[in-house]
Design an enzyme around this catalytic site. Sequence first.
Site, PDB file in Angstrom:
ATOM      1  N   GLY A  19       0.618  -1.169  -0.022  1.00 39.50           N
ATOM      2  CA  GLY A  19       0.014   0.015  -0.040  1.00 39.50           C
ATOM      3  C   GLY A  19       0.841   1.258   0.118  1.00 39.50           C
ATOM      4  O   GLY A  19       0.239   2.351   0.263  1.00 39.50           O
ATOM      5  N   SER A  20       2.101   1.236  -0.513  1.00 38.71           N
ATOM      6  CA  SER A  20       2.876   2.543  -0.578  1.00 38.71           C
ATOM      7  C   SER A  20       2.313   3.491  -1.384  1.00 38.71           C
ATOM      8  O   SER A  20       2.347   4.609  -1.040  1.00 38.71           O
ATOM      9  CB  SER A  20       4.378   2.098  -0.813  1.00 38.71           C
ATOM     10  OG  SER A  20       4.400   1.933  -2.036  1.00 38.71           O
ATOM     11  N   LEU A 100      -9.711  -7.097 -13.940  1.00 32.37           N
ATOM     12  CA  LEU A 100     -11.041  -6.636 -13.836  1.00 32.37           C
ATOM     13  C   LEU A 100     -12.023  -7.109 -15.097  1.00 32.37           C
ATOM     14  O   LEU A 100     -11.239  -7.141 -16.290  1.00 32.37           O
ATOM     15  CB  LEU A 100     -11.130  -5.337 -13.485  1.00 32.37           C
ATOM     16  CG  LEU A 100     -10.624  -4.766 -12.046  1.00 32.37           C
ATOM     17  CD1 LEU A 100     -10.397  -3.401 -12.128  1.00 32.37           C
ATOM     18  CD2 LEU A 100     -11.668  -5.184 -10.919  1.00 32.37           C
ATOM     19  N   ASN A 114      -5.131   3.197 -13.130  1.00 32.21           N
ATOM     20  CA  ASN A 114      -3.999   2.268 -12.842  1.00 32.21           C
ATOM     21  C   ASN A 114      -2.603   2.893 -12.938  1.00 32.21           C
ATOM     22  O   ASN A 114      -2.236   3.521 -13.669  1.00 32.21           O
ATOM     23  CB  ASN A 114      -4.233   1.091 -13.585  1.00 32.21           C
ATOM     24  CG  ASN A 114      -3.391  -0.208 -13.233  1.00 32.21           C
ATOM     25  OD1 ASN A 114      -3.413  -0.352 -11.886  1.00 32.21           O
ATOM     26  ND2 ASN A 114      -2.787  -0.689 -13.981  1.00 32.21           N
ATOM     27  N   HIS A 116       1.359   1.120 -13.319  1.00 31.52           N
ATOM     28  CA  HIS A 116       1.962   0.068 -13.962  1.00 31.52           C
ATOM     29  C   HIS A 116       3.541  -0.067 -13.655  1.00 31.52           C
ATOM     30  O   HIS A 116       3.934   1.224 -14.268  1.00 31.52           O
ATOM     31  CB  HIS A 116       1.534  -0.488 -14.962  1.00 31.52           C
ATOM     32  CG  HIS A 116       1.947  -1.853 -15.570  1.00 31.52           C
ATOM     33  ND1 HIS A 116       1.844  -2.929 -15.127  1.00 31.52           N
ATOM     34  CD2 HIS A 116       2.975  -2.098 -16.642  1.00 31.52           C
ATOM     35  CE1 HIS A 116       2.168  -3.905 -15.540  1.00 31.52           C
ATOM     36  NE2 HIS A 116       3.289  -3.388 -16.699  1.00 31.52           N
ATOM     37  N   ASP A 152      -3.632  -3.765 -18.689  1.00 32.66           N
ATOM     38  CA  ASP A 152      -2.225  -2.736 -18.714  1.00 32.66           C
ATOM     39  C   ASP A 152      -2.596  -2.051 -19.831  1.00 32.66           C
ATOM     40  O   ASP A 152      -1.539  -1.849 -20.502  1.00 32.66           O
ATOM     41  CB  ASP A 152      -1.148  -3.304 -18.427  1.00 32.66           C
ATOM     42  CG  ASP A 152      -0.804  -3.961 -17.122  1.00 32.66           C
ATOM     43  OD1 ASP A 152      -1.579  -3.450 -15.940  1.00 32.66           O
ATOM     44  OD2 ASP A 152      -0.317  -5.011 -17.078  1.00 32.66           O
ATOM     45  N   GLU A 181       6.968   5.938  -8.869  1.00 38.38           N
ATOM     46  CA  GLU A 181       5.368   5.763  -8.960  1.00 38.38           C
ATOM     47  C   GLU A 181       4.758   6.803  -8.044  1.00 38.38           C
ATOM     48  O   GLU A 181       3.640   7.145  -8.492  1.00 38.38           O
ATOM     49  CB  GLU A 181       5.165   4.482  -8.354  1.00 38.38           C
ATOM     50  CG  GLU A 181       5.709   3.313  -9.329  1.00 38.38           C
ATOM     51  CD  GLU A 181       5.459   1.858  -9.208  1.00 38.38           C
ATOM     52  OE1 GLU A 181       4.287   1.555  -8.540  1.00 38.38           O
ATOM     53  OE2 GLU A 181       5.989   0.751  -9.278  1.00 38.38           O
TER      54      GLU A 181
END
Length: 199
Positions: A19-20, A100, A114, A116, A152, A181
């Site tokens: 969860g960073s 999903l 999202n 990636h 993706d 990120e």
Amino acid sequence: MSVEKSRPIRIAILFSGRGSNMQTLANHIAQPEVNAEFTVAITNRPQAGGIDICKQLGVACHIIDHETFDARAAFDAALDDILRAAKVDLICCAGFMRLLTADFVNGWPDRLLNIHPSLLPKYKGLHTHKRALEAGDKEHGCTVHYMRPEMDDGPIIVQKKVPVRDDDTPDSLTQRVIEQEHIAYAEALDVVLKKMADT
Ligand code: GRF
């Protein structure tokens, strides 16, 4: 969907692990100039480290264990129910390691983001750092994108590059990319919030 400028955008964060990225997004959302609120978190893994982050933040965290569902569509329906009940405007997948269904993704047009760990469209899927090293790439990085039904895939919002060093290992490269990120997701969120405010 059009959202009045004054109302904070209600954000859900989906995660599967440490969860960073969620923590960084939460920190960003908490800044007064960011017109958003972290409304709800959802994880598919009962042991995910990020659950403790939600406790510390005081954010409701729903655990939907995917292993208790027979079909992908049933899991996604449970996910959708929580998101609709929480009146979420925008969903950020942050290390959410679960494919999903197209029905779910199409139900949230341009409301599903999202992150990636590669310079998409390179290295969709898993083990991106190892694959970049094996290919001898000189640069690698991460991408925040709108989600589309293909894995993706989808319009890129922000990309950040890092150099690949001769002595890099998958671990050292992972570390360099995750730092980017965190920066990329906050930047991408600003871009998306601005777009939502302007439409
Ligand atoms: C990140 O590298 C994300 O891009 C990938 O999984 C990792 C999750 O890290 N899909 P964290 O849970 O956000 O710390």
